[in-house]
Design an enzyme around this catalytic site. Sequence first.
Site, PDB file in Angstrom:
ATOM      1  N   SER A 180      84.417  -7.396 -26.574  1.00 29.40           N
ATOM      2  CA  SER A 180      83.622  -6.430 -27.266  1.00 29.40           C
ATOM      3  C   SER A 180      82.550  -7.346 -27.915  1.00 29.40           C
ATOM      4  O   SER A 180      82.786  -8.364 -28.738  1.00 29.40           O
ATOM      5  CB  SER A 180      84.319  -5.711 -28.269  1.00 29.40           C
ATOM      6  OG  SER A 180      83.146  -5.124 -29.129  1.00 29.40           O
ATOM      7  N   ASN A 182      80.668  -6.675 -30.385  1.00 31.02           N
ATOM      8  CA  ASN A 182      80.351  -5.928 -31.437  1.00 31.02           C
ATOM      9  C   ASN A 182      81.313  -6.431 -32.772  1.00 31.02           C
ATOM     10  O   ASN A 182      81.189  -5.735 -33.749  1.00 31.02           O
ATOM     11  CB  ASN A 182      80.321  -4.502 -31.503  1.00 31.02           C
ATOM     12  CG  ASN A 182      79.500  -4.015 -30.485  1.00 31.02           C
ATOM     13  OD1 ASN A 182      78.125  -4.472 -30.350  1.00 31.02           O
ATOM     14  ND2 ASN A 182      79.802  -3.110 -29.476  1.00 31.02           N
ATOM     15  N   THR A 183      82.352  -7.275 -32.477  1.00 31.61           N
ATOM     16  CA  THR A 183      82.881  -7.795 -33.543  1.00 31.61           C
ATOM     17  C   THR A 183      82.644  -9.228 -33.497  1.00 31.61           C
ATOM     18  O   THR A 183      82.900  -9.995 -32.486  1.00 31.61           O
ATOM     19  CB  THR A 183      84.399  -7.692 -33.424  1.00 31.61           C
ATOM     20  OG1 THR A 183      84.579  -6.315 -33.404  1.00 31.61           O
ATOM     21  CG2 THR A 183      85.242  -8.266 -34.407  1.00 31.61           C
ATOM     22  N   LYS A 223      90.875  -7.909 -21.088  1.00 26.77           N
ATOM     23  CA  LYS A 223      89.598  -7.645 -20.786  1.00 26.77           C
ATOM     24  C   LYS A 223      88.826  -8.641 -21.064  1.00 26.77           C
ATOM     25  O   LYS A 223      88.507  -8.922 -22.186  1.00 26.77           O
ATOM     26  CB  LYS A 223      89.456  -6.232 -21.324  1.00 26.77           C
ATOM     27  CG  LYS A 223      88.307  -5.393 -21.012  1.00 26.77           C
ATOM     28  CD  LYS A 223      88.366  -4.019 -21.471  1.00 26.77           C
ATOM     29  CE  LYS A 223      87.014  -3.414 -21.226  1.00 26.77           C
ATOM     30  NZ  LYS A 223      86.895  -2.068 -21.430  1.00 26.77           N
TER      31      LYS A 223
HETATM   32  C1  LIG Z   1      80.340   3.871 -26.473  1.00 27.87           C
HETATM   33  C2  LIG Z   1      81.279   3.129 -25.862  1.00 27.87           C
HETATM   34  C3  LIG Z   1      82.480   2.521 -26.638  1.00 27.87           C
HETATM   35  C4  LIG Z   1      83.191   1.584 -26.087  1.00 27.87           C
HETATM   36  N1  LIG Z   1      84.358   1.143 -26.932  1.00 27.87           N
HETATM   37  C5  LIG Z   1      85.277   0.051 -26.236  1.00 27.87           C
HETATM   38  C6  LIG Z   1      86.153  -0.185 -26.920  1.00 27.87           C
HETATM   39  O1  LIG Z   1      86.570   0.056 -28.209  1.00 27.87           O
HETATM   40  N2  LIG Z   1      87.030  -1.254 -26.264  1.00 27.87           N
HETATM   41  C7  LIG Z   1      86.856  -1.619 -25.092  1.00 27.87           C
HETATM   42  O2  LIG Z   1      87.729  -2.457 -24.565  1.00 27.87           O
HETATM   43  N3  LIG Z   1      85.863  -1.165 -24.480  1.00 27.87           N
HETATM   44  C8  LIG Z   1      84.759  -0.510 -24.864  1.00 27.87           C
HETATM   45  N4  LIG Z   1      83.775  -0.131 -24.414  1.00 27.87           N
HETATM   46  C9  LIG Z   1      83.555  -0.457 -22.934  1.00 27.87           C
HETATM   47  C10 LIG Z   1      83.781   0.336 -21.852  1.00 27.87           C
HETATM   48  O3  LIG Z   1      85.614   0.566 -21.791  1.00 27.87           O
HETATM   49  C11 LIG Z   1      83.643  -0.281 -20.055  1.00 27.87           C
HETATM   50  O4  LIG Z   1      84.285  -1.549 -20.041  1.00 27.87           O
HETATM   51  C12 LIG Z   1      82.124  -0.601 -20.362  1.00 27.87           C
HETATM   52  O5  LIG Z   1      81.247   0.455 -21.043  1.00 27.87           O
HETATM   53  C13 LIG Z   1      81.650  -0.660 -18.733  1.00 27.87           C
HETATM   54  O6  LIG Z   1      82.028   0.488 -18.219  1.00 27.87           O
HETATM   55  P1  LIG Z   1      81.052   1.578 -17.778  1.00 27.87           P
HETATM   56  O7  LIG Z   1      79.507   1.186 -17.542  1.00 27.87           O
HETATM   57  O8  LIG Z   1      81.589   2.734 -17.023  1.00 27.87           O
HETATM   58  O9  LIG Z   1      80.816   2.264 -19.375  1.00 27.87           O
HETATM   59  C14 LIG Z   1      82.863   1.002 -24.841  1.00 27.87           C
HETATM   60  C15 LIG Z   1      81.932   1.476 -24.064  1.00 27.87           C
HETATM   61  C16 LIG Z   1      80.988   2.417 -24.690  1.00 27.87           C
HETATM   62  C17 LIG Z   1      79.823   3.217 -23.915  1.00 27.87           C
END
Ligand SMILES: Cc1cc2nc3c(=O)[nH]c(=O)nc-3n(C[C@H](O)[C@H](O)[C@H](O)COP(=O)(O)O)c2cc1C
Length: 342
Positions: A180, A182-183, A223
């Site tokens: 992530s 964001n941390t 991940k």
């Molecule tokens: C609003 C939001 C919150 C997310 N929170 C997490 C999270 O808490 N932990 C995590 O591993 N990935 C998080 N993700 C990432 C998604 O699991 C995914 O890996 C990423 O968005 C790419 O896939 P997508 O294009 O289908 O969204 C978040 C994504 C979004 C959009």
Amino acid sequence: MPDFYKIARKVLFSLKPETAHHLTLSGANFAHRLGLLTLLTGKPPASQPVEVMGLTFPNRIGLAAGMDKSGRAVAAFGALGFGHVEIGTITPRAQPGNPQPRLFRLREHQAIINRMGFNNPGMTAVLANLEKSRQGYSGIVGINLGKNFDTPNENAIDDYLSGFRQAYAAADYIAINLSSPNTKGLRDLQAADTTRGLITALQEQRKKLAASHQGKIVPIAIKIAPDLSDQHIADLAQVFNQTHIDAVIATNTTIDRQAVAGHAHADEAGGLSGRPVTDRSTEVIRQLRQNLTADIPIIGVGGIFSAEDAQNKLDAGATLVQIYTGLIYQGPSLIHDILKLN
Ligand SMILES: Cc1cc2nc3c(=O)[nH]c(=O)nc-3n(C[C@H](O)[C@H](O)[C@H](O)COP(=O)(O)O)c2cc1C
């Protein structure tokens, strides 16, 4: 049947993104409890189970982490057709996440930028939610772990070990989120030697936990971010091979903004997801597949908006796929489209 989500999306997109998110989760839960959810979305098509990480997944599609951060709606997502639901990211202690606004729609790009910052009620509360919300669900539950924002990186391992211990009994698999944006400092844990240390410590602890959990061995998936160089991907793959990690989840959101340059929200801090990451995440999967031994499965995630996008990830070497942003833009019919691939 008319696609009810086209109407629902009009309403949801007129709301602030975070309000829409909460409404969707509560609405899905509510409709599920009344037995209405599959009436609205249609029954998911039948599919072939698949063995991954020693577990039997009912199908190849799962809900990516971040949608059900606090494990409140697992059976509802199962009813939509997901064969696995990855809850979290969960930190050992509850934390509020970043100040709002922290979630932005970039509709022209079918994208989202988020800097939620692991808002979650903490592991104890999530496990209580999960116990209730998984009732009637027969799919796989993944529990995605992170570290608290105020835990310094040198102690990050303690947070992961604590989450691992607490989640062990309830989890079918555990995902370790090192990606992530964001941390602060979290992605630094992807330095190959740091990742190796973390995996080894988790595996050591798993041996002890297995002994006290009737021999249950919970698979560990790591991940990773899409923003890694080719060399870094190769180095991590070597660590994964040497430590015999159970799976790799590729990818998380990107900090790259090239694809959305000029958009009013392009410069918001956070991770970008959706259409702009489709190709990059597929490329990371391809590179991982070239570098990983054949027995390590890849869970492909990033910008899947159609069955074809999912197929591209499977063709690149993924065994399972997950969706998040595509679900928001396309609705549950996307799950059904992907299920028909089988
Ligand atoms: C609003 C939001 C919150 C997310 N929170 C997490 C999270 O808490 N932990 C995590 O591993 N990935 C998080 N993700 C990432 C998604 O699991 C995914 O890996 C990423 O968005 C790419 O896939 P997508 O294009 O289908 O969204 C978040 C994504 C979004 C959009």
